[in-house]
Design a protein around this motif. Sequence first.
Motif, PDB file in Angstrom:
ATOM      1  N   MET A   1      -7.588   4.847 -38.471  1.00  0.00           N
ATOM      2  CA  MET A   1      -8.288   3.575 -38.510  1.00  0.00           C
ATOM      3  C   MET A   1      -8.809   3.359 -39.912  1.00  0.00           C
ATOM      4  SD  MET A   1     -10.326   3.282 -34.875  1.00  0.00           S
ATOM      5  CE  MET A   1     -10.620   1.531 -34.966  1.00  0.00           C
ATOM      6  N   ARG A   2      -8.972   2.106 -40.226  1.00  0.00           N
ATOM      7  CA  ARG A   2      -9.509   1.733 -41.524  1.00  0.00           C
ATOM      8  C   ARG A   2     -10.717   0.831 -41.319  1.00  0.00           C
ATOM      9  NH1 ARG A   2      -3.876   0.165 -44.614  1.00  0.00           N
ATOM     10  NH2 ARG A   2      -3.141   2.318 -44.782  1.00  0.00           N
ATOM     11  N   ALA A   3     -11.653   0.952 -42.237  1.00  0.00           N
ATOM     12  CA  ALA A   3     -12.827   0.081 -42.188  1.00  0.00           C
ATOM     13  C   ALA A   3     -13.258  -0.269 -43.601  1.00  0.00           C
ATOM     14  CB  ALA A   3     -13.975   0.761 -41.449  1.00  0.00           C
ATOM     15  N   LEU A   4     -13.699  -1.483 -43.755  1.00  0.00           N
ATOM     16  CA  LEU A   4     -14.339  -1.925 -44.978  1.00  0.00           C
ATOM     17  C   LEU A   4     -15.787  -2.184 -44.590  1.00  0.00           C
ATOM     18  CD1 LEU A   4     -13.701  -2.650 -47.950  1.00  0.00           C
ATOM     19  CD2 LEU A   4     -13.737  -5.029 -47.203  1.00  0.00           C
ATOM     20  N   ILE A   5     -16.689  -1.421 -45.206  1.00  0.00           N
ATOM     21  CA  ILE A   5     -18.101  -1.456 -44.830  1.00  0.00           C
ATOM     22  C   ILE A   5     -18.891  -2.089 -45.958  1.00  0.00           C
ATOM     23  CG2 ILE A   5     -20.114  -0.012 -44.332  1.00  0.00           C
ATOM     24  CD1 ILE A   5     -18.174   1.949 -43.008  1.00  0.00           C
ATOM     25  N   GLN A   6     -19.690  -3.082 -45.607  1.00  0.00           N
ATOM     26  CA  GLN A   6     -20.525  -3.752 -46.595  1.00  0.00           C
ATOM     27  C   GLN A   6     -21.986  -3.679 -46.145  1.00  0.00           C
ATOM     28  OE1 GLN A   6     -18.163  -7.476 -46.467  1.00  0.00           O
ATOM     29  NE2 GLN A   6     -17.869  -7.113 -48.655  1.00  0.00           N
ATOM     30  N   ARG A   7     -22.831  -3.242 -47.078  1.00  0.00           N
ATOM     31  CA  ARG A   7     -24.275  -3.264 -46.813  1.00  0.00           C
ATOM     32  C   ARG A   7     -24.713  -4.708 -46.968  1.00  0.00           C
ATOM     33  NH1 ARG A   7     -28.041  -0.029 -50.821  1.00  0.00           N
ATOM     34  NH2 ARG A   7     -28.029  -2.009 -51.918  1.00  0.00           N
ATOM     35  N   VAL A   8     -25.393  -5.229 -45.950  1.00  0.00           N
ATOM     36  CA  VAL A   8     -25.749  -6.642 -45.958  1.00  0.00           C
ATOM     37  C   VAL A   8     -27.234  -6.871 -45.701  1.00  0.00           C
ATOM     38  CG1 VAL A   8     -23.447  -7.393 -45.224  1.00  0.00           C
ATOM     39  CG2 VAL A   8     -25.191  -6.952 -43.485  1.00  0.00           C
ATOM     40  N   SER A   9     -27.712  -7.981 -46.250  1.00  0.00           N
ATOM     41  CA  SER A   9     -29.041  -8.474 -45.894  1.00  0.00           C
ATOM     42  C   SER A   9     -28.956  -9.259 -44.594  1.00  0.00           C
ATOM     43  CB  SER A   9     -29.591  -9.379 -46.993  1.00  0.00           C
ATOM     44  OG  SER A   9     -29.704  -8.678 -48.201  1.00  0.00           O
ATOM     45  N   GLU A  10     -27.799  -9.925 -44.420  1.00  0.00           N
ATOM     46  CA  GLU A  10     -27.507 -10.631 -43.176  1.00  0.00           C
ATOM     47  C   GLU A  10     -26.019 -10.920 -43.135  1.00  0.00           C
ATOM     48  OE1 GLU A  10     -28.352 -15.234 -43.886  1.00  0.00           O
ATOM     49  OE2 GLU A  10     -30.139 -13.994 -44.254  1.00  0.00           O
ATOM     50  N   CYS A  32      -9.861  -1.944 -38.552  1.00  0.00           N
ATOM     51  CA  CYS A  32      -8.465  -2.118 -38.152  1.00  0.00           C
ATOM     52  C   CYS A  32      -7.937  -0.816 -37.571  1.00  0.00           C
ATOM     53  CB  CYS A  32      -7.637  -2.510 -39.377  1.00  0.00           C
ATOM     54  SG  CYS A  32      -5.854  -2.631 -39.063  1.00  0.00           S
ATOM     55  N   ALA A  33      -7.377  -0.913 -36.382  1.00  0.00           N
ATOM     56  CA  ALA A  33      -6.683   0.237 -35.796  1.00  0.00           C
ATOM     57  C   ALA A  33      -5.252   0.244 -36.310  1.00  0.00           C
ATOM     58  CB  ALA A  33      -6.699   0.144 -34.273  1.00  0.00           C
ATOM     59  N   MET A  34      -4.776   1.435 -36.645  1.00  0.00           N
ATOM     60  CA  MET A  34      -3.426   1.620 -37.170  1.00  0.00           C
ATOM     61  C   MET A  34      -2.547   2.253 -36.094  1.00  0.00           C
ATOM     62  SD  MET A  34      -3.989   0.528 -40.270  1.00  0.00           S
ATOM     63  CE  MET A  34      -2.555   1.073 -41.193  1.00  0.00           C
ATOM     64  N   GLN A  35      -1.243   2.099 -36.232  1.00  0.00           N
ATOM     65  CA  GLN A  35      -0.325   2.744 -35.305  1.00  0.00           C
ATOM     66  C   GLN A  35      -0.625   4.237 -35.257  1.00  0.00           C
ATOM     67  OE1 GLN A  35       3.785   1.940 -36.157  1.00  0.00           O
ATOM     68  NE2 GLN A  35       3.510  -0.250 -35.987  1.00  0.00           N
ATOM     69  N   SER A  77     -13.028  -7.326 -36.008  1.00  0.00           N
ATOM     70  CA  SER A  77     -11.649  -6.854 -36.092  1.00  0.00           C
ATOM     71  C   SER A  77     -10.968  -7.515 -37.288  1.00  0.00           C
ATOM     72  CB  SER A  77     -10.892  -7.175 -34.800  1.00  0.00           C
ATOM     73  OG  SER A  77     -10.828  -8.576 -34.591  1.00  0.00           O
ATOM     74  N   GLN A  78     -10.163  -6.726 -38.014  1.00  0.00           N
ATOM     75  CA  GLN A  78      -9.563  -7.223 -39.261  1.00  0.00           C
ATOM     76  C   GLN A  78      -8.208  -6.558 -39.458  1.00  0.00           C
ATOM     77  OE1 GLN A  78     -11.211  -9.472 -41.545  1.00  0.00           O
ATOM     78  NE2 GLN A  78      -9.160  -9.564 -42.351  1.00  0.00           N
ATOM     79  N   PHE A  79      -7.177  -7.050 -38.759  1.00  0.00           N
ATOM     80  CA  PHE A  79      -5.876  -6.399 -38.830  1.00  0.00           C
ATOM     81  C   PHE A  79      -5.279  -6.435 -40.234  1.00  0.00           C
ATOM     82  CE2 PHE A  79      -4.252 -10.660 -38.477  1.00  0.00           C
ATOM     83  CZ  PHE A  79      -3.006 -10.620 -39.104  1.00  0.00           C
ATOM     84  N   GLY A  91       2.780  -7.336 -45.450  1.00  0.00           N
ATOM     85  CA  GLY A  91       3.302  -6.990 -44.136  1.00  0.00           C
ATOM     86  C   GLY A  91       2.250  -6.205 -43.372  1.00  0.00           C
ATOM     87  N   PHE A  92       2.291  -6.300 -42.060  1.00  0.00           N
ATOM     88  CA  PHE A  92       1.256  -5.672 -41.235  1.00  0.00           C
ATOM     89  C   PHE A  92       1.850  -4.787 -40.149  1.00  0.00           C
ATOM     90  CE2 PHE A  92      -0.189  -9.811 -42.789  1.00  0.00           C
ATOM     91  CZ  PHE A  92      -1.240  -9.399 -43.595  1.00  0.00           C
ATOM     92  N   SER A  93       3.026  -4.265 -40.394  1.00  0.00           N
ATOM     93  CA  SER A  93       3.725  -3.494 -39.371  1.00  0.00           C
ATOM     94  C   SER A  93       3.055  -2.163 -39.050  1.00  0.00           C
ATOM     95  CB  SER A  93       5.181  -3.252 -39.790  1.00  0.00           C
ATOM     96  OG  SER A  93       5.238  -2.478 -40.975  1.00  0.00           O
ATOM     97  N   THR A  94       2.153  -1.686 -39.903  1.00  0.00           N
ATOM     98  CA  THR A  94       1.484  -0.411 -39.624  1.00  0.00           C
ATOM     99  C   THR A  94       0.219  -0.572 -38.777  1.00  0.00           C
ATOM    100  OG1 THR A  94       0.289  -0.511 -41.722  1.00  0.00           O
ATOM    101  CG2 THR A  94       2.379   0.690 -41.710  1.00  0.00           C
ATOM    102  N   ALA A  95      -0.177  -1.822 -38.516  1.00  0.00           N
ATOM    103  CA  ALA A  95      -1.332  -2.062 -37.638  1.00  0.00           C
ATOM    104  C   ALA A  95      -0.944  -1.713 -36.200  1.00  0.00           C
ATOM    105  CB  ALA A  95      -1.771  -3.522 -37.722  1.00  0.00           C
ATOM    106  N   ALA A  96      -1.915  -1.312 -35.430  1.00  0.00           N
ATOM    107  CA  ALA A  96      -1.676  -1.031 -34.011  1.00  0.00           C
ATOM    108  C   ALA A  96      -1.266  -2.321 -33.303  1.00  0.00           C
ATOM    109  CB  ALA A  96      -2.940  -0.461 -33.369  1.00  0.00           C
ATOM    110  N   ALA A  97      -0.497  -2.174 -32.235  1.00  0.00           N
ATOM    111  CA  ALA A  97      -0.135  -3.331 -31.407  1.00  0.00           C
ATOM    112  C   ALA A  97      -1.424  -3.995 -30.917  1.00  0.00           C
ATOM    113  CB  ALA A  97       0.723  -2.879 -30.236  1.00  0.00           C
ATOM    114  N   PRO A  98      -1.400  -5.317 -30.695  1.00  0.00           N
ATOM    115  CA  PRO A  98      -2.628  -6.028 -30.330  1.00  0.00           C
ATOM    116  C   PRO A  98      -3.422  -5.432 -29.167  1.00  0.00           C
ATOM    117  CG  PRO A  98      -0.918  -7.603 -30.867  1.00  0.00           C
ATOM    118  CD  PRO A  98      -0.273  -6.237 -30.868  1.00  0.00           C
ATOM    119  N   ASP A  99      -2.769  -5.051 -28.084  1.00  0.00           N
ATOM    120  CA  ASP A  99      -3.508  -4.480 -26.942  1.00  0.00           C
ATOM    121  C   ASP A  99      -4.213  -3.188 -27.321  1.00  0.00           C
ATOM    122  OD1 ASP A  99      -2.690  -6.581 -25.374  1.00  0.00           O
ATOM    123  OD2 ASP A  99      -1.215  -5.434 -24.228  1.00  0.00           O
TER     124      ASP A  99
END
Length: 147
Positions: A1-10, A32-35, A77-79, A91-99
């Motif tokens: 899985m991948r994540a982009l984490i941002q520290r936020v005020s809001e 984003c979940a990956m295959q 969620s951010q495929f 291309g986004f073929s390495t992302a997990a299937a939608p379900d």
Amino acid sequence: MRALIQRVSEASVTIDGKVTGEVGHGLLILVCAMQGDSEKQSEWLARKAVNLRIFRDEQGRMNRSLLDVGGAALVVSQFTLAAETKGNRPGFSTAAAPDEGKRLYEHFSAQIAGHGVTVANGIFGADMKVALINDGPITIWLDTEAK
């Protein structure tokens, strides 16, 4: 899985003109979940996110975690984090299937909440407008393949 984490005020998510999730001080987590990903990767990523020491302590150093500061998390969620950018058209073929992606996204959110963090969400697969005030700015990339 991948994540982009941002520290936020809001941060907030709006869908069709209606705010569906919002938080104050805390984190915006694009995920984003990956295959091939499973609950194991989701759990590791959630644990890493809530314990990442990116909040200021009394001396102004990044030495406190989301758990330490009692912040909230907006999980979206951010495929497109799976983008392959060798050419000019991603291309986004390495992302997990939608379900499977949805299942792991929901599992990830539940894991964040399981650490005692207040969680707000976007809606999986929706056309979302995300607004945020990035505090710092602090933006961190996490990938379970790089651990």
